[in-house]
Design a protein around this motif. Structure first.
Motif, mmCIF file in Angstrom:
data_model
loop_
_atom_site.group_PDB
_atom_site.id
_atom_site.type_symbol
_atom_site.label_atom_id
_atom_site.label_comp_id
_atom_site.label_asym_id
_atom_site.label_seq_id
_atom_site.Cartn_x
_atom_site.Cartn_y
_atom_site.Cartn_z
ATOM 1 N N GLN A 280 1.092 -1.203 -0.038
ATOM 2 C CA GLN A 280 0.000 -0.113 0.054
ATOM 3 C C GLN A 280 0.867 1.040 0.078
ATOM 4 O OE1 GLN A 280 -3.322 -1.243 -0.996
ATOM 5 N NE2 GLN A 280 -3.604 0.808 -0.282
ATOM 6 N N ASN A 281 0.504 2.106 -0.822
ATOM 7 C CA ASN A 281 1.363 3.366 -0.938
ATOM 8 C C ASN A 281 0.644 4.513 -0.215
ATOM 9 O OD1 ASN A 281 3.770 3.625 -1.837
ATOM 10 N ND2 ASN A 281 2.645 3.381 -3.938
ATOM 11 N N THR A 282 1.158 5.005 0.992
ATOM 12 C CA THR A 282 0.399 6.131 1.861
ATOM 13 C C THR A 282 1.530 7.128 1.989
ATOM 14 O OG1 THR A 282 0.931 5.184 3.884
ATOM 15 C CG2 THR A 282 -1.261 4.586 2.989
ATOM 16 N N PRO A 283 1.472 8.332 2.345
ATOM 17 C CA PRO A 283 2.392 9.419 2.763
ATOM 18 C C PRO A 283 3.208 8.861 3.457
ATOM 19 C CG PRO A 283 0.413 10.598 2.163
ATOM 20 C CD PRO A 283 0.097 9.004 2.201
ATOM 21 N N ASP A 284 2.764 8.163 4.727
ATOM 22 C CA ASP A 284 3.540 7.823 5.979
ATOM 23 C C ASP A 284 4.537 6.677 5.464
ATOM 24 O OD1 ASP A 284 2.457 9.823 7.367
ATOM 25 O OD2 ASP A 284 0.654 8.511 8.155
ATOM 26 N N ALA A 285 4.076 5.757 4.558
ATOM 27 C CA ALA A 285 4.917 4.670 4.320
ATOM 28 C C ALA A 285 5.969 4.901 3.600
ATOM 29 C CB ALA A 285 4.037 3.789 3.283
ATOM 30 N N GLY A 286 6.018 6.240 2.962
ATOM 31 C CA GLY A 286 7.661 6.361 2.526
ATOM 32 C C GLY A 286 8.345 5.277 1.750
ATOM 33 N N ARG A 287 9.466 5.396 2.133
ATOM 34 C CA ARG A 287 10.411 4.385 1.154
ATOM 35 C C ARG A 287 10.126 2.866 1.276
ATOM 36 N NH1 ARG A 287 13.424 8.687 3.142
ATOM 37 N NH2 ARG A 287 14.242 10.086 1.334
ATOM 38 N N ARG A 288 9.605 2.577 2.225
ATOM 39 C CA ARG A 288 9.214 1.163 2.306
ATOM 40 C C ARG A 288 8.116 0.570 1.409
ATOM 41 N NH1 ARG A 288 8.356 2.904 7.581
ATOM 42 N NH2 ARG A 288 5.911 2.820 7.188
ATOM 43 N N ASN A 289 7.537 1.600 0.510
ATOM 44 C CA ASN A 289 6.291 1.022 -0.131
ATOM 45 C C ASN A 289 7.137 1.158 -1.778
ATOM 46 O OD1 ASN A 289 4.747 1.721 1.780
ATOM 47 N ND2 ASN A 289 4.306 3.808 1.224
ATOM 48 N N LEU A 290 6.889 -0.124 -2.426
ATOM 49 C CA LEU A 290 7.323 -0.008 -3.855
ATOM 50 C C LEU A 290 6.833 -1.133 -4.453
ATOM 51 C CD1 LEU A 290 10.563 -2.447 -3.816
ATOM 52 C CD2 LEU A 290 9.172 -2.110 -1.730
ATOM 53 N N LEU A 291 6.987 -1.253 -5.803
ATOM 54 C CA LEU A 291 6.714 -2.279 -6.736
ATOM 55 C C LEU A 291 7.835 -3.167 -6.832
ATOM 56 C CD1 LEU A 291 4.876 -3.275 -9.286
ATOM 57 C CD2 LEU A 291 6.352 -1.875 -10.550
ATOM 58 N N LYS A 292 7.327 -4.414 -6.986
ATOM 59 C CA LYS A 292 8.494 -5.394 -7.343
ATOM 60 C C LYS A 292 7.909 -6.323 -8.531
ATOM 61 C CE LYS A 292 11.221 -7.578 -4.729
ATOM 62 N NZ LYS A 292 11.772 -8.698 -3.879
ATOM 63 N N LEU A 293 8.871 -6.213 -9.788
ATOM 64 C CA LEU A 293 8.209 -7.540 -10.546
ATOM 65 C C LEU A 293 8.978 -8.446 -10.751
ATOM 66 C CD1 LEU A 293 7.956 -4.840 -13.557
ATOM 67 C CD2 LEU A 293 6.168 -5.864 -12.516
ATOM 68 N N THR A 294 8.855 -9.640 -11.188
ATOM 69 C CA THR A 294 9.482 -10.787 -11.108
ATOM 70 C C THR A 294 10.735 -10.494 -11.587
ATOM 71 O OG1 THR A 294 7.413 -12.230 -11.688
ATOM 72 C CG2 THR A 294 9.302 -13.290 -11.779
ATOM 73 N N GLY A 295 11.644 -11.111 -10.658
ATOM 74 C CA GLY A 295 13.029 -10.973 -11.143
ATOM 75 C C GLY A 295 13.722 -9.984 -11.213
ATOM 76 N N ALA A 296 13.115 -8.727 -11.303
ATOM 77 C CA ALA A 296 13.540 -7.521 -11.370
ATOM 78 C C ALA A 296 14.576 -7.235 -10.417
ATOM 79 C CB ALA A 296 12.576 -6.344 -11.422
ATOM 80 N N GLY A 297 14.420 -7.852 -9.195
ATOM 81 C CA GLY A 297 15.303 -7.702 -7.936
ATOM 82 C C GLY A 297 16.743 -6.906 -8.464
ATOM 83 N N ALA A 298 17.692 -8.016 -8.139
ATOM 84 C CA ALA A 298 18.877 -7.418 -8.339
ATOM 85 C C ALA A 298 19.406 -6.846 -9.687
ATOM 86 C CB ALA A 298 19.869 -8.607 -8.005
ATOM 87 N N GLU B 188 -0.799 1.338 -11.279
ATOM 88 C CA GLU B 188 -2.009 2.158 -10.362
ATOM 89 C C GLU B 188 -1.032 2.498 -9.014
ATOM 90 O OE1 GLU B 188 -4.971 3.903 -8.552
ATOM 91 O OE2 GLU B 188 -5.006 3.109 -10.595
ATOM 92 N N GLN B 189 -0.116 1.613 -8.709
ATOM 93 C CA GLN B 189 0.497 1.871 -7.717
ATOM 94 C C GLN B 189 1.587 2.940 -7.780
ATOM 95 O OE1 GLN B 189 2.377 -1.229 -5.204
ATOM 96 N NE2 GLN B 189 3.858 0.062 -4.286
ATOM 97 N N LEU B 190 2.388 2.612 -8.748
ATOM 98 C CA LEU B 190 3.440 3.626 -9.434
ATOM 99 C C LEU B 190 2.690 5.098 -9.613
ATOM 100 C CD1 LEU B 190 5.235 1.213 -11.688
ATOM 101 C CD2 LEU B 190 6.171 2.226 -9.591
ATOM 102 N N SER B 191 1.586 4.927 -10.337
ATOM 103 C CA SER B 191 1.160 6.312 -10.741
ATOM 104 C C SER B 191 0.834 7.083 -9.210
ATOM 105 C CB SER B 191 -0.390 6.124 -11.321
ATOM 106 O OG SER B 191 -0.206 5.520 -12.462
ATOM 107 N N ARG B 192 0.374 6.278 -8.467
ATOM 108 C CA ARG B 192 -0.005 6.838 -6.959
ATOM 109 C C ARG B 192 1.221 7.405 -6.048
ATOM 110 N NH1 ARG B 192 -5.142 7.718 -5.898
ATOM 111 N NH2 ARG B 192 -6.646 6.525 -7.122
#
Length: 367
Positions: free
Chosen positions: A13-31, A226-230
């Motif tokens: 979930q993206n909220t202003p308080d979530a800050g840098r903990r909030n992110l999208l991860k795509l399969t294997g995009a990791g490292a 949706e998440q990235l847009s927000r």
């Protein structure tokens, strides 16, 4: 390490308080796609103060001359590079090669090793930091763009073509990992380049938009966007982008390719303090433009200029080169290195086929 869901995407979930903990991860995009953690507090648009010390992760060759250089791309961003020249060049105009990659690396790592090695073999070479990373300019720090990073290669061709030691009609390109895809995209458009090599290639637009092995569904992609847009509202409100958390801090149980990335980027083998993948991070919203812009759409238009694709037999990313090879037009060649994994082609001198690469460019950059 954050877990991956079965679908290949994990959303927070993206909220202003979530800050840098909030992110999208795509399969294997990791490292591979996003590198590792933290953030660089270097918001200057000009090139960073370049170190004049030899701060590469590989030893300096006595067979080449080396100098730090800067040049601008079409967007006015100042790029920082290392120029390598054969010591025995006399006053000849030599063939030249622009080199960059991997995605999230800096010129002091794999691209510099490739560049120095090819300079030992008679080429003028330029290894550069892409825009917004390393010692190159651009703000905010640690942002990637399929358009701007493709342009970075073309700007390298601009620079080399103005050097007295270079025959501008004999310029080639080498792209490594995610910058292999950028290299192919750049050469498809830039007809000045006579030949291109993509080593252990990633198509970053494909992996970010579809996940590994194209496993992401339309519903998952829509949720991710949706998440990235927000997230953009969160960043706009704060006036600074949020960054992703660590990817290369192993906690046990990770896939082998993540262990391999850690072994390169987070150990003395390949660690560099300026590399995104060595304890720094991309912005959370970096994937947005990649998810809507397939960079290999025009790979056939590299022809009649030759393409050489090199990949490890055991690499998790091998299918990217195989797909690109199928899509490319002749002349083309795909070389699979027996037993090699993805990162073996970053720095293993006994694995990287430099004889093959040099022969390829000697043939196709001939006077």
């Amino acid at each position: 390490m954050n877990r991956n869901t079965d679908s290949g995407i994990e959303l927070h979930q993206n909220t202003p308080d979530a800050g840098r903990r909030n992110l999208l991860k795509l399969t294997g995009a990791g490292a591979a796609a996003f590198g590792a953690a933290s953030f660089l507090k270097t918001p200057n648009a000009k090139a960073q103060n370049m170190s004049q010390d030899w701060d590469k992760v590989f030893p300096k060759s006595e067979k080449v001359d080396h100098e730090k250089v800067t040049f601008k791309n079409r967007y006015g961003i100042t790029l920082a590079g290392d120029l390598y020249l054969p010591k025995d060049r006399a006053n000849d105009r030599l063939p030249a090669i622009v080199v960059s990659g991997p995605f999230g690396a800096v010129k002091e790592q794999s691209s510099g090793l490739y560049a120095q090695t090819m300079a030992e073999r008679g080429f003028v070479t330029l290894a550069f930091d892409p825009s917004y990373t390393g010692e190159s300019g651009g703000e905010p720090r640690n942002v990637a763009s399929p358009d701007i990073n493709t342009e970075d290669f073309m700007a390298g061709v601009d620079y080399l073509g103005l050097q007295a030691s270079v025959d501008r009609e004999r310029i080639g390109v080498i792209g490594i990992c995610g910058w292999g895809g950028m290299a192919l995209n750049a050469v498809a458009a830039d007809k000045r380049v006579k030949a291109v090599v993509a080593s252990t290639m990633y198509d970053m637009t494909r992996v970010m938009s579809k996940g590994y092995n194209d496993s992401v569904t339309l519903e998952q992609r829509t949720q991710a966007l949706e998440q990235l847009s927000r997230q953009r509202w969160v960043d706009a409100e704060k006036g600074t982008p949020a960054y992703q958390p660590p990817y290369n801090e192993l906690k046990g149980g990770e896939a082998q390719f993540l262990v391999d990335y850690h072994d390169y980027y987070m150990t003395p083998r390949g660690y560099h303090k300026r590399a995104v993948n060595s304890g720094n991070a991309w912005t959370i919203t970096t994937p947005m433009s990649f998810m809507n812009m397939p960079i290999l759409s025009y790979i056939k238009e590299i022809s009649p200029r030759p393409v050489l694709l090199i990949h490890g037999e055991k690499a998790h990313s091998r299918y990217f080169s195989e797909t690109a090879f199928e899509a490319a037009a002749e002349p083309k060649e795909l070389v699979i290195i027996p037993g090699a994994n993805h990162v073996d082609l970053y720095d293993r001198m006994d694995v990287i086929p430099f004889d093959k690469i040099a022969g390829f460019f000697n043939q196709h950059l001939a006077a």
